[in-house]
Write a protein that holds these residues in place. Sequence first.
Motif, PDB file in Angstrom:
ATOM      1  N   LYS A 105      64.854  41.434  64.345  1.00 43.93           N
ATOM      2  CA  LYS A 105      64.915  42.833  63.935  1.00 43.93           C
ATOM      3  C   LYS A 105      66.115  43.467  64.618  1.00 43.93           C
ATOM      4  O   LYS A 105      66.139  43.587  65.850  1.00 43.93           O
ATOM      5  CB  LYS A 105      63.628  43.571  64.290  1.00 43.93           C
ATOM      6  N   PHE A 111      63.300  52.409  60.656  1.00 42.58           N
ATOM      7  CA  PHE A 111      62.805  52.186  62.017  1.00 42.58           C
ATOM      8  C   PHE A 111      62.856  53.467  62.834  1.00 42.58           C
ATOM      9  O   PHE A 111      61.893  53.812  63.538  1.00 42.58           O
ATOM     10  CB  PHE A 111      63.635  51.082  62.684  1.00 42.58           C
ATOM     11  N   THR A 164      67.545  50.453  59.618  1.00 45.85           N
ATOM     12  CA  THR A 164      67.691  51.303  60.797  1.00 45.85           C
ATOM     13  C   THR A 164      67.120  52.693  60.546  1.00 45.85           C
ATOM     14  O   THR A 164      66.451  53.275  61.411  1.00 45.85           O
ATOM     15  CB  THR A 164      69.175  51.388  61.179  1.00 45.85           C
ATOM     16  N   GLU A 196      59.676  55.709  64.469  1.00 46.15           N
ATOM     17  CA  GLU A 196      59.602  55.985  65.905  1.00 46.15           C
ATOM     18  C   GLU A 196      59.713  57.466  66.219  1.00 46.15           C
ATOM     19  O   GLU A 196      59.682  57.847  67.391  1.00 46.15           O
ATOM     20  CB  GLU A 196      60.706  55.215  66.637  1.00 46.15           C
TER      21      GLU A 196
END
Length: 556
Positions: A95, A193, A190, A197
């Motif tokens: 990842k 992700f 990206t 988060e």
Amino acid sequence: AMSWNSRGLPFLPGYTFRDVTKSSFSRPQTLEYKNGHAVPRRPTVGIGQDPLVSELLAQQEISELLFETPEVTYGPCAQSPAEDFVPAYVNLDKKVLHFYAYFKENILYSPQEVYRIRPVDIYYYLENDSMCIVEPVVENSGLPQGKRIKRQRLPKNEYGACYQWKDLNLGMDLEVYGYKYRIVQCDAFTKEFMKNEGILLNDPEPMPVDPYSENPQPCYTKPSEIDRKHQFLTMDRKVLRFHALWEDADSLYGGTRPVTIQYYLVDDTVEIRAVHEPNSGRDPICVLMRRQKLPKKIKPNCVLEISFEEVDEYFSPEDFQVGQKMKLLGRLFLLYDCDGFTKEFYQKNYPEMDMKPIDIPDRLGVLQKVPPYNGFGSLEDSLQNCLSLIPKLPKKDVLRMLENNHKELRYSARLDSQNPDDNGRHFILSYFLSDDTISIFERPTRNSGIIGGKFLKKTRVPKPGSTVDKPEFYSPADFAIGATVEVFSHRFVLTDADHYVLAYLEANSSQVPCQTLESLRQKLVCKGDETQSVNDKMPVKQAHKAIVEKVERLLK
């Protein structure tokens, strides 16, 4: 006191009263066991205890027990099994966060540009928080490009802290080892992700254009003959390839030899390579003429080396025409074909030139005439001796050999001969289905004067009238009862066969003539009836013989 508290007095210091008549301060039992089960019970009234107070206490305890959780009676409930521990380096393996950035390089001593924009790719590996920075390679750029920083943990400040994925965002400057990288964009993974988060990414920025590539380069209305830089940048690794024949009939061992002529557009050089033919008797020399510029006309000079001043004109792509002969350094070549790129180049730049290939089957000499069969060995083995100096084994049908392994058709045969001594000879003809070979075995006959045994080993038997060009071999379709099989000038007449032969041919009846199947059915069915009739008469004969023997014993 209870009567006052029940009337609504607050539970505060000074508003409560202690019962002075209470003499028992023990906590009563609220559970008792009956038949092994714990059941609530009402406490008894103690000495000097008000019955009303005991009744209220019992009701309060019972209500508390009713509203208790089941854990009081049945114990704690079983917890769900904990999930397996997965390390971070396994969960985050492969990842990678991908950011697009650039850095500005100042050009000090150049009148054409002040700075240069160089794009880079920043990769952040989540498994161990390492990073690497790679600059895409641009062909013929003249700059050292590729991996700028190998994969490692990049320092963030002088206190030893390192960059983490939380520190990266769009529209920020990443300062690493004295260079300032401006992050402008990232990929879809990206973005997803960072969103999961809880990090809000800034708006992406456009990648700035390099001033050197944005400014128009000087161009010419008429192409210059000395602009080698433009020719190198546009024609590098572009080659015109022609297939030709070298007519070398004047030499001692001359003839027509196939060659390949390659014209390099990057510097107008020509190279000639030989096409090696197997069993040609020539050394496998690849390069007949090294790569060089070929002059059309050479001025007479006593010096063998030729300089550029002595040559007026060199060969160009206009001089190579498919279907015509041309002389290169005193040698004659016939161009008969070219590759696809060469055809496209001429259609684009020289549309008036026709690059249609010509047929020259008799000039190549690639097809060799196979010599006639000499009778030794099989046809396949003899042909391999003509194809290579070290012959190889002929290829076999492996799948057919595996399917028909140990399968054979057996026939009884007699020799059809004019010699009266051959009348009593009996043979067994076996046909092997795995490789279409035939073997013949002679049954030994007592006092015949002829030694029996192997008459013919396993081999393929051609039919009468078969030629070497189109050979025809015997197959099970030709083996009918009463048919004559000629094996190398010996004639055999088939008289009988196994039952397996009939079963196999009936299973493959589409490949066998009807006459062959009918002859086998008549022979094998009649033979079965005779055997059955003989077997039916055998008990009667045995019984008659037993009676005769018994009568003889009685008479004795």
